[in-house]
Motif scaffolding. Structure first.
Motif, short mmCIF file in Angstrom:
data_model
loop_
_atom_site.label_atom_id
_atom_site.label_comp_id
_atom_site.label_asym_id
_atom_site.label_seq_id
_atom_site.Cartn_x
_atom_site.Cartn_y
_atom_site.Cartn_z
N ALA A 235 0.83 -1.21 0.00
CA ALA A 235 0.00 0.00 0.00
C ALA A 235 0.86 1.26 0.00
O ALA A 235 0.59 2.21 -0.74
CB ALA A 235 -0.93 0.00 1.22
N MET A 236 1.92 1.28 0.82
CA MET A 236 2.77 2.45 0.89
C MET A 236 3.53 2.68 -0.41
O MET A 236 3.70 3.81 -0.87
CB MET A 236 3.75 2.31 2.06
N ILE A 237 3.99 1.61 -1.02
CA ILE A 237 4.69 1.75 -2.31
C ILE A 237 3.75 2.33 -3.36
O ILE A 237 4.10 3.27 -4.09
CB ILE A 237 5.26 0.39 -2.77
N ASP A 238 2.53 1.79 -3.42
CA ASP A 238 1.55 2.30 -4.39
C ASP A 238 1.24 3.77 -4.13
O ASP A 238 1.18 4.58 -5.06
CB ASP A 238 0.26 1.48 -4.31
N MET A 239 1.05 4.12 -2.87
CA MET A 239 0.68 5.50 -2.53
C MET A 239 1.82 6.47 -2.84
O MET A 239 1.61 7.54 -3.40
CB MET A 239 0.31 5.59 -1.05
N LEU A 240 3.05 6.10 -2.47
CA LEU A 240 4.18 7.00 -2.68
C LEU A 240 4.54 7.14 -4.15
O LEU A 240 5.06 8.17 -4.58
CB LEU A 240 5.39 6.52 -1.87
N ASP A 241 4.25 6.11 -4.93
CA ASP A 241 4.45 6.23 -6.38
C ASP A 241 3.52 7.29 -6.97
O ASP A 241 3.90 8.03 -7.88
CB ASP A 241 4.18 4.88 -7.07
N LEU A 242 2.30 7.34 -6.43
CA LEU A 242 1.32 8.30 -6.95
C LEU A 242 1.46 9.67 -6.31
O LEU A 242 1.27 10.70 -6.96
CB LEU A 242 -0.11 7.77 -6.68
#
Length: 223
Positions: A172-179
């Motif tokens: 979740a954190m990887i997805d969020m920080l990518d965006l």
């Protein structure tokens, strides 16, 4: 009233009927079930089948047998698998659960940390500061730091709870920080420095406060 069991396997069917009655509120949490003879007659099964049904539900955490006292309701439903719960959870819900775990862990770490714990926390903090590669690298370094704090609390339950969150949290954190990168990576790291300083100073109140403030900022950034 729930109908009687009509098909095999009887024990599994009896367990399902017992669970349905518990879900319906017939026996609330902590309530003692009727005696074996009464309950077996209600379900239309033998006492050995009823005992097996109770064992099935005891294995799922719904019932508990107490020697000489009877069978008691210990949960009103079968708990869902953690992986399923976390896959459905929003990042906000996961962060809220982290706050509950990590704020208390930070306070305990400030009480209980050893010199070795503090060295581990500081090494993880330095590694976090040096993680200037991919988003995944930063997330992994950040997670490693938070885990050292929880380990320093010397509470195996808190550590295992945190470890349960790790896979869902990481993706979740990887997805969020990518965006949407954090508004200020410098301030974010400073928050970790303040938490480390509070633990080093053996200040439980400050440690809990810094942990909560940091995680609330993450929640607000992604909601």
């Amino acid at each position: 009233m729930v109908s009687q069991v009509r098909r095999h396997p009887l024990a599994e069917q009896a367990a399902e009927l017992l669970l349905a009655r518990i879900r319906a509120g017939e026996w609330p949490l902590g309530h003692r079930l009727p005696g074996e003879t009464t309950l077996a007659a209600q379900l239309g099964v033998g006492r050995s089948t009823l005992r097996e049904a109770v064992r099935i539900l005891a294995g799922k955490g719904v019932l508990a047998s107490r020697q000489g006292a009877g069978v008691f309701v210990t949960a009103c439903d079968v708990p869902e698998d953690w992986d399923i719960v976390l896959r459905r959870a929003t990042i906000a819900a996961v962060v809220e659960a982290r706050i509950a775990i990590e704020a208390e862990a930070a306070a305990l770490a400030a009480h209980r940390r050893t010199p070795a714990d503090l060295r581990s926390i500081r090494r993880a903090l330095a590694a976090r500061a040096g993680a200037d590669g991919s988003v995944a690298e930063l997330v992994d370094a950040d997670t490693a730091f938070h885990r050292t704090v929880i380990v320093a609390a010397h509470n195996d339950v808190l550590t295992q709870l945190f470890d349960t969150f790790l896979p869902r949290l990481r993706f979740a954190m990887i997805d969020m920080l990518d965006l949407r990168p954090l508004p200020s990576s410098a301030e974010d790291h400073a928050a970790h420095e303040r938490l480390t300083a509070a633990i080093a100073a053996r200040d439980p109140g400050a440690a809990a406060r810094h942990s909560r403030t940091h995680l609330l900022a993450i929640k607000e950034a992604f909601t």
